[in-house]
Scaffold this motif. Structure first.
Motif, PDB file in Angstrom:
ATOM      1  N   GLU A   1      34.484  70.583  34.004  1.00  0.00           N
ATOM      2  CA  GLU A   1      33.934  70.240  32.780  1.00  0.00           C
ATOM      3  C   GLU A   1      35.331  69.837  31.739  1.00  0.00           C
ATOM      4  OE1 GLU A   1      31.418  69.859  29.470  1.00  0.00           O
ATOM      5  OE2 GLU A   1      30.966  70.225  31.658  1.00  0.00           O
TER       6      GLU A   1
ATOM      7  N   ALA B   1      32.889  70.686  42.071  1.00  0.00           N
ATOM      8  CA  ALA B   1      33.020  72.186  41.627  1.00  0.00           C
ATOM      9  C   ALA B   1      33.155  72.992  43.047  1.00  0.00           C
ATOM     10  CB  ALA B   1      32.111  72.450  40.474  1.00  0.00           C
TER      11      ALA B   1
ATOM     12  N   ALA C   1      34.059  84.877  40.444  1.00  0.00           N
ATOM     13  CA  ALA C   1      33.148  83.523  40.266  1.00  0.00           C
ATOM     14  C   ALA C   1      32.332  83.460  41.622  1.00  0.00           C
ATOM     15  CB  ALA C   1      34.324  82.608  40.755  1.00  0.00           C
TER      16      ALA C   1
ATOM     17  N   LYS D   1      33.337  76.588  42.907  1.00  0.00           N
ATOM     18  CA  LYS D   1      32.905  77.781  42.463  1.00  0.00           C
ATOM     19  C   LYS D   1      32.542  77.597  41.119  1.00  0.00           C
ATOM     20  CE  LYS D   1      37.778  78.887  41.950  1.00  0.00           C
ATOM     21  NZ  LYS D   1      39.041  79.222  42.584  1.00  0.00           N
ATOM     22  N   ASP D   2      31.654  78.647  40.531  1.00  0.00           N
ATOM     23  CA  ASP D   2      31.059  79.006  39.222  1.00  0.00           C
ATOM     24  C   ASP D   2      31.661  79.984  38.617  1.00  0.00           C
ATOM     25  OD1 ASP D   2      29.710  76.570  39.544  1.00  0.00           O
ATOM     26  OD2 ASP D   2      27.914  77.747  40.372  1.00  0.00           O
ATOM     27  N   TYR D   3      32.406  79.933  37.387  1.00  0.00           N
ATOM     28  CA  TYR D   3      33.122  80.911  36.760  1.00  0.00           C
ATOM     29  C   TYR D   3      31.828  82.031  36.207  1.00  0.00           C
ATOM     30  CZ  TYR D   3      34.735  82.926  32.169  1.00  0.00           C
ATOM     31  OH  TYR D   3      35.114  83.891  31.169  1.00  0.00           O
TER      32      TYR D   3
ATOM     33  N   ASP E   1      37.003  75.152  39.691  1.00  0.00           N
ATOM     34  CA  ASP E   1      35.813  75.817  39.323  1.00  0.00           C
ATOM     35  C   ASP E   1      34.931  75.051  38.245  1.00  0.00           C
ATOM     36  OD1 ASP E   1      36.974  76.184  36.613  1.00  0.00           O
ATOM     37  OD2 ASP E   1      36.768  78.291  36.583  1.00  0.00           O
ATOM     38  N   ASP E   2      33.820  75.461  37.823  1.00  0.00           N
ATOM     39  CA  ASP E   2      32.791  74.435  36.888  1.00  0.00           C
ATOM     40  C   ASP E   2      33.557  74.228  35.507  1.00  0.00           C
ATOM     41  OD1 ASP E   2      32.413  77.340  36.497  1.00  0.00           O
ATOM     42  OD2 ASP E   2      30.465  76.880  35.651  1.00  0.00           O
ATOM     43  N   ARG E   3      34.379  75.168  35.123  1.00  0.00           N
ATOM     44  CA  ARG E   3      34.891  75.098  33.693  1.00  0.00           C
ATOM     45  C   ARG E   3      36.185  74.063  33.802  1.00  0.00           C
ATOM     46  NH1 ARG E   3      32.748  79.047  30.232  1.00  0.00           N
ATOM     47  NH2 ARG E   3      30.884  79.662  31.238  1.00  0.00           N
TER      48      ARG E   3
END
Length: 276
Positions: free
Chosen positions: A161, A174, A184, A176-178, A156-158
């Motif tokens: 990061e 990424a 997500a 998916k986005d948290y 995921d984006d976290r």
């Protein structure tokens, strides 16, 4: 050029909640093809960019989640438990030029889809040499000890990061986005496969071994209950460092990760189903 893919499942396409990754559930069965699709995309990208061999190491839970019958025929898969180096099994044989962290996630106590560090719960934080450490962070230290660079990180984006802190040179993807620990915004498998494939092809250029770097490491763990400290300190060399914390120092990351496995195994056995 040989690439090792360490394939975890929490950071795979479409995965957002526990049933998605717990072996035996209908949701797990549904998510296995998407997990395999992510791995196949990485395999294709690495091979297209010049890799000669790809070894996929199953790194999630029972380590029997990927669908071998759907895996790219040009790769081989190491599946099942138990392994000397767990998530990075295979890296110790001096023939791996780059390692990919596929389907990775944020660490315990951090924001991220299904964020944890080795244990799904119980562990609320891990620090390596004073720095907050996810599984990716810990595994990157182990990879460096064998002179193997991290050449791709997906999740995921976290998670991607987080990768900037331990593998800033590695391409990321990424999927998916948290939104929350169990939610997500997800991209479709076709979209994520394209993204992963491109990132893997880019990362292949980084697959160049470096001289091994062996040094001592200090690891500290925090638990959600004080009784876990008593369980953990049964492991030789592990000492209490706080009401819910333990610490140990090992002469190498290889030994540090072996001790980490022992601590988490013992602590897991000390946790009761209802009361923790």
């Amino acid at each position: 050029m040989k690439i090792l893919i360490s394939a975890d499942m929490e950071g795979a396409t479409g995965v957002t909640w526990p049933a998605d990754v717990l072996p035996g559930t209908p949701q797990w069965e549904r998510c296995r093809p998407m997990f395999t699709s992510d791995v196949n995309a990485a395999i294709d990208g690495f091979l297209a960019a010049g890799a000669d061999e790809v070894l996929v190491n199953e790194a999630h839970w029972s380590m029997r989640n990927l669908l071998l019958e759907q895996l790219d025929d040009r790769a081989v898969m190491l599946t099942g438990r138990h392994k000397e180096l767990s998530m990075l099994e295979g890296i110790q044989h001096d023939d791996v030029d780059g390692v990919a962290f596929l389907g990775y996630h944020a660490g315990a106590g951090e924001e991220g889809v299904l964020a944890h560090t080795y244990l799904a719960n119980t562990v609320t934080g891990v620090w390596a040499d004073g720095a907050r450490a996810s599984e990716g962070y810990l595994n990157s230290l182990l990879a460096a000890e064998f002179g193997v660079p991290v050449v791709l990180v997906t999740g995921d984006d976290r998670a991607v990061e987080d990768a900037k802190g331990y593998a800033p040179q590695a391409p990321v993807a990424a999927v998916k986005d948290y939104v929350s620990r169990y939610a997500a915004v997800c991209r479709t498998p076709a979209v994520t496969a394209s993204t992963i494939r491109a990132a893997a092809a880019e990362g292949a250029a980084l697959a160049v071994r470096t001289p091994p770097s062996v040094q001592p490491h200090t690891v500290e763990l925090e638990f959600d209950a004080a009784h876990c400290v008593g369980a953990a300190t049964v492991v030789p060399g592990v000492e209490k460092s706080g009401e819910r914390r333990v610490v140990y120092t090992s002469p190498s990351m290889y030994e540090a990760m072996r001790c980490f496995k022992a601590v988490t195994t013992v602590v897991s056995a000390a946790v009761e189903e209802q009361y923790g």
